[in-house]
Design an enzyme around this catalytic site. Structure first.
Site, PDB file in Angstrom:
ATOM      1  N   SER A  75      45.733 -22.695 -18.545  1.00  0.00           N
ATOM      2  CA  SER A  75      46.731 -22.034 -17.721  1.00  0.00           C
ATOM      3  C   SER A  75      46.096 -21.430 -16.464  1.00  0.00           C
ATOM      4  O   SER A  75      46.643 -21.513 -15.360  1.00  0.00           O
ATOM      5  CB  SER A  75      47.424 -20.940 -18.534  1.00  0.00           C
ATOM      6  N   ARG A 107      45.473 -14.129 -25.505  1.00  0.00           N
ATOM      7  CA  ARG A 107      45.854 -15.523 -25.745  1.00  0.00           C
ATOM      8  C   ARG A 107      44.591 -16.314 -26.087  1.00  0.00           C
ATOM      9  O   ARG A 107      43.517 -16.034 -25.558  1.00  0.00           O
ATOM     10  CB  ARG A 107      46.476 -16.077 -24.463  1.00  0.00           C
ATOM     11  N   LYS A 152      46.864 -14.828 -17.027  1.00  0.00           N
ATOM     12  CA  LYS A 152      47.512 -15.991 -17.650  1.00  0.00           C
ATOM     13  C   LYS A 152      47.524 -15.948 -19.176  1.00  0.00           C
ATOM     14  O   LYS A 152      47.379 -16.955 -19.862  1.00  0.00           O
ATOM     15  CB  LYS A 152      46.871 -17.308 -17.167  1.00  0.00           C
ATOM     16  N   ALA A 153      47.720 -14.738 -19.703  1.00  0.00           N
ATOM     17  CA  ALA A 153      47.769 -14.592 -21.172  1.00  0.00           C
ATOM     18  C   ALA A 153      49.141 -14.113 -21.641  1.00  0.00           C
ATOM     19  O   ALA A 153      49.278 -13.623 -22.761  1.00  0.00           O
ATOM     20  CB  ALA A 153      46.679 -13.624 -21.622  1.00  0.00           C
ATOM     21  N   HIS A 192      44.835  -6.515 -14.928  1.00  0.00           N
ATOM     22  CA  HIS A 192      44.018  -7.523 -15.622  1.00  0.00           C
ATOM     23  C   HIS A 192      42.599  -6.991 -15.841  1.00  0.00           C
ATOM     24  O   HIS A 192      41.705  -7.735 -16.224  1.00  0.00           O
ATOM     25  CB  HIS A 192      43.923  -8.810 -14.796  1.00  0.00           C
ATOM     26  N   TYR A 244      49.533 -13.699 -28.022  1.00  0.00           N
ATOM     27  CA  TYR A 244      50.467 -14.632 -27.392  1.00  0.00           C
ATOM     28  C   TYR A 244      51.067 -15.586 -28.432  1.00  0.00           C
ATOM     29  O   TYR A 244      52.267 -15.855 -28.437  1.00  0.00           O
ATOM     30  CB  TYR A 244      49.688 -15.424 -26.328  1.00  0.00           C
ATOM     31  N   GLY A 257      54.050 -22.576 -20.984  1.00  0.00           N
ATOM     32  CA  GLY A 257      54.217 -21.484 -21.934  1.00  0.00           C
ATOM     33  C   GLY A 257      54.053 -21.933 -23.371  1.00  0.00           C
ATOM     34  O   GLY A 257      54.713 -21.427 -24.271  1.00  0.00           O
ATOM     35  N   PHE A 300      61.008 -18.622 -22.755  1.00  0.00           N
ATOM     36  CA  PHE A 300      60.363 -19.327 -21.642  1.00  0.00           C
ATOM     37  C   PHE A 300      61.395 -20.056 -20.778  1.00  0.00           C
ATOM     38  O   PHE A 300      61.347 -20.006 -19.550  1.00  0.00           O
ATOM     39  CB  PHE A 300      59.318 -20.325 -22.177  1.00  0.00           C
ATOM     40  N   PHE A 352      54.518 -21.597 -11.403  1.00  0.00           N
ATOM     41  CA  PHE A 352      53.931 -20.370 -11.951  1.00  0.00           C
ATOM     42  C   PHE A 352      54.168 -20.343 -13.461  1.00  0.00           C
ATOM     43  O   PHE A 352      53.283 -20.011 -14.235  1.00  0.00           O
ATOM     44  CB  PHE A 352      54.559 -19.135 -11.289  1.00  0.00           C
ATOM     45  N   MET A 353      55.394 -20.685 -13.853  1.00  0.00           N
ATOM     46  CA  MET A 353      55.694 -20.797 -15.281  1.00  0.00           C
ATOM     47  C   MET A 353      55.625 -22.281 -15.622  1.00  0.00           C
ATOM     48  O   MET A 353      56.559 -23.023 -15.389  1.00  0.00           O
ATOM     49  CB  MET A 353      57.074 -20.232 -15.584  1.00  0.00           C
ATOM     50  N   THR A 357      53.502 -11.710 -17.523  1.00  0.00           N
ATOM     51  CA  THR A 357      54.866 -11.626 -16.991  1.00  0.00           C
ATOM     52  C   THR A 357      55.883 -11.600 -18.127  1.00  0.00           C
ATOM     53  O   THR A 357      56.878 -10.874 -18.080  1.00  0.00           O
ATOM     54  CB  THR A 357      55.134 -12.824 -16.055  1.00  0.00           C
TER      55      THR A 357
END
Length: 290
Positions: A133, A125, A43-44, A103, A188, A254, A224, A250-251, A47
């Site tokens: 997140s 991030r 989550k940093a 990861h 990030y 951002g 985003f 999921f998103m 994607t």
């Protein structure tokens, strides 16, 4: 009914039991010299970085970037869930040049990546936004352990008892490694503030050149807003049994600074004091707002 993962440990780092069960295969994975590894703490901005890299590799061709979901385009090295091919299987079947996602903290990266002198893009991030997140991701992703309450999850995060281990060790370990290996270390917050500038860094690192028109296209398509609506990048196409986007997409946001909507004054004070101690031995500096 999906059962939430149980956890185990590899060299003191928390991983799912299933990853632990194939650890020897992960560790002995054979990298190829032209592999590109995208490494992040969960989550940093993983994607986002994957989509950016794919857009660069496809020279801004949006159609080509929609040839398959992101999970199929860039195998997730150590991951495995029921009913899906493992990241290792996907990677091994893939023709070169491959882009692979992980990861893993730097010390658990299969040694063949260093032997082959592979390029790695690492994205970090700030801890507070990363934590928020990650918490929401645990809520919606049934393949992860139950996060417990927000208060409990903060504790787990601070003590490093979360999947892929301590955030602090992760960002510091990769920061140190960048002096020894071909690692592009990105933030990030910088990507958010000036995407074009950060994409230029990736281009240079990958020894690619695109014209301004293609660059604009990449910036636009990796924003985003666009990615949130892209079924090939937003994880709505697969893993439906595992991810419940109605709980939290999921998103999600951002954003930089969303932590302010979650931390109480007391939680923030405690977190900051602990953070100071854990980050005292590094030159790494993060921004928690823009």
């Amino acid at each position: 009914m999906v059962l939430r993962s149980e956890t185990g440990e590899v060299e003191g780092v928390t991983l799912t039991k299933s990853i632990c069960s194939i650890w020897d295969q992960v560790w002995n994975f054979q990298a190829r010299p032209d592999d590109l590894l995208i490494a992040t703490y969960a989550k940093a901005g993983t994607t986002w970085t994957q989509e950016t890299v794919d857009m660069i590799q496809q020279n801004g061709d949006v159609e080509k970037c929609r040839r398959a979901t992101i999970a199929k385009r860039h195998p997730f090295l150590e991951w495995l869930t029921m009913k899906h091919p493992t990241g290792l299987e996907l990677a091994e079947a893939m023709p070169s040049p491959r882009t692979i996602k992980t990861h893993l903290p730097v010390q658990l990266v299969p040694p063949s990546f260093w032997k082959q002198n592979c390029k790695v893009i690492y994205v970090a991030r700030n801890a507070k936004d990363n934590l928020v997140s990650y918490y929401h991701f645990h809520r919606m992703n049934k393949a992860l352990p139950d996060p417990g309450t927000w208060e409990e999850f903060i504790e787990k995060f601070m003590t490093g008892k979360v999947l892929w281990g301590s955030w602090y060790d992760h960002v510091k370990g990769w920061w140190k490694a960048k002096d020894k290996h071909r690692i592009l270390y990105l933030f990030y917050e910088d990507m958010k503030e000036n995407p074009e500038q950060e994409i230029q860094k990736i281009l240079k690192f990958l020894e690619k050149d695109v014209n301004q028109e293609v660059l604009n296209k990449i910036v636009h398509n990796t924003s985003f807003e666009i990615m949130k609506e892209n079924p090939m990048a937003n994880y709505t196409r697969e893993f439906q049994a595992i991810m419940d986007h109605s709980i939290s997409p999921f998103m999600r946001k951002g954003a930089v600074g969303d932590w302010k909507n979650h931390f109480t004054v007391a939680q923030n004070k405690k977190f900051d004091e602990d953070y100071k101690k854990k980050m005292a031995d590094t030159s790494l500096v993060f921004r928690t707002e823009l």
